[in-house]
Scaffold this motif. Structure first.
Motif, short mmCIF file in Angstrom:
data_model
loop_
_atom_site.label_atom_id
_atom_site.label_comp_id
_atom_site.label_asym_id
_atom_site.label_seq_id
_atom_site.Cartn_x
_atom_site.Cartn_y
_atom_site.Cartn_z
N UNK A 20 0.84 -1.20 0.00
CA UNK A 20 0.00 0.00 0.00
C UNK A 20 0.87 1.25 0.00
N UNK A 21 1.85 1.29 0.89
CA UNK A 21 2.71 2.48 0.97
C UNK A 21 3.47 2.70 -0.33
N UNK A 22 3.93 1.64 -0.98
CA UNK A 22 4.67 1.77 -2.23
C UNK A 22 3.80 2.38 -3.32
N UNK A 23 2.57 1.89 -3.47
CA UNK A 23 1.69 2.41 -4.51
C UNK A 23 1.23 3.84 -4.21
N UNK A 24 1.02 4.15 -2.94
CA UNK A 24 0.65 5.52 -2.56
C UNK A 24 1.82 6.46 -2.82
N UNK A 25 3.01 6.09 -2.36
CA UNK A 25 4.19 6.96 -2.47
C UNK A 25 4.72 7.10 -3.89
N UNK A 26 4.74 6.03 -4.65
CA UNK A 26 5.37 6.06 -5.97
C UNK A 26 4.42 6.35 -7.12
N UNK A 96 4.40 10.97 -18.10
CA UNK A 96 5.19 9.74 -18.13
C UNK A 96 6.63 10.02 -17.69
N UNK A 97 7.21 11.07 -18.22
CA UNK A 97 8.59 11.43 -17.87
C UNK A 97 8.70 11.88 -16.42
N UNK A 98 7.67 12.54 -15.91
CA UNK A 98 7.68 12.95 -14.50
C UNK A 98 7.65 11.71 -13.59
N UNK A 99 6.85 10.71 -13.95
CA UNK A 99 6.83 9.46 -13.18
C UNK A 99 8.18 8.77 -13.26
N UNK A 100 8.78 8.73 -14.43
CA UNK A 100 10.10 8.10 -14.59
C UNK A 100 11.11 8.76 -13.66
N UNK A 101 11.11 10.07 -13.63
CA UNK A 101 12.03 10.81 -12.75
C UNK A 101 11.75 10.51 -11.27
N UNK A 102 10.49 10.50 -10.90
CA UNK A 102 10.11 10.23 -9.51
C UNK A 102 10.54 8.83 -9.09
N UNK A 103 10.27 7.85 -9.93
CA UNK A 103 10.62 6.47 -9.61
C UNK A 103 12.13 6.30 -9.48
N UNK A 104 12.88 6.85 -10.43
CA UNK A 104 14.33 6.73 -10.37
C UNK A 104 14.89 7.46 -9.16
N UNK A 106 13.45 7.65 -6.39
CA UNK A 106 13.14 6.76 -5.25
C UNK A 106 13.91 5.44 -5.32
N UNK A 107 14.88 5.36 -6.23
CA UNK A 107 15.75 4.18 -6.31
C UNK A 107 15.15 3.01 -7.06
N UNK A 108 14.13 3.25 -7.86
CA UNK A 108 13.48 2.18 -8.60
C UNK A 108 14.01 2.18 -10.04
N UNK A 125 9.40 -2.63 -11.55
CA UNK A 125 8.81 -3.68 -10.71
C UNK A 125 8.39 -3.10 -9.36
N UNK A 126 7.26 -3.60 -8.85
CA UNK A 126 6.83 -3.21 -7.50
C UNK A 126 7.59 -4.07 -6.48
N UNK A 127 7.40 -3.87 -5.18
CA UNK A 127 8.17 -4.63 -4.19
C UNK A 127 7.84 -6.12 -4.14
#
Length: 180
Positions: A20-26, A96-104, A106-108, A125-127
């Protein structure tokens, strides 16, 4: 009779709270519901579970089960990791690019942007090891979808007979393969 929409899609998770925390945060999803029981309602078997639900936008719900009494979850070893995935639509390439930046940030690790002509995607990948795709429409999406619509039955029939990729729509990933 006709199906109205997907009510929810459910997957297994290793840890409900972490998921839940991963999907909310990322991905910015809202946590909408949790159900926990000691028995499975459909089968009546005794098996405690936590069932969590997340708002995936536009009436779509993504759900997960944590099953602490079951063996550790795994993947089908005969199915490549790129096959089974959850794909979510985002508004546009900027998003899409904003999500890519956010995920990276966050170390994903993120694969892509991949050009599918009708849409563009990133993958990660999710946790729990579930592959996630975020996709935004291409500006020419409608015209390309119309073009694909005219050959879909021919492609399916040819595939059914030969088990080889029909060439009716080989233009679809031409730009992506030219990058390689």
């Amino acid at each position: 009779m006709k199906i109205e929409q997907i009510h929810h899609v459910a997957y297994r998770c290793k840890d409900a709270k972490e998921t839940v925390n991963w999907y909310v945060d990322n991905l910015g999803m809202d946590f909408v519901l949790a159900i926990a029981e000691d028995r499975v309602p459909s089968t009546h078997e005794p098996d405690p579970y936590m069932h969590v639900f997340l708002d995936a936008g536009n009436g779509n719900v993504l759900a997960f089960f944590e099953l602490p009494t079951k063996p550790e979850m795994g993947r089908d070893p005969n199915t490549p990791v790129w096959v089974q995935h959850i794909a979510f639509k985002v508004k546009d390439r900027e998003t899409l690019l904003a999500y890519k930046e956010r995920l990276e940030k966050n170390g994903i690790p993120v694969l892509g942007v991949t050009d599918h002509s009708i849409f563009h995607s990133i993958y990660f990948f999710d946790p729990n090891g579930h592959r996630i795709e975020l996709a935004c429409p291409d500006p020419e999406e409608d015209a390309m979808l119309a073009k694909l619509d005219t050959v879909k039955w021919d492609m399916l029939e040819e595939w059914s007979r030969t088990k080889r990729a029909p060439k009716h729509a080989e233009w679809l990933h031409k730009r992506e393969f030219e990058k390689a």
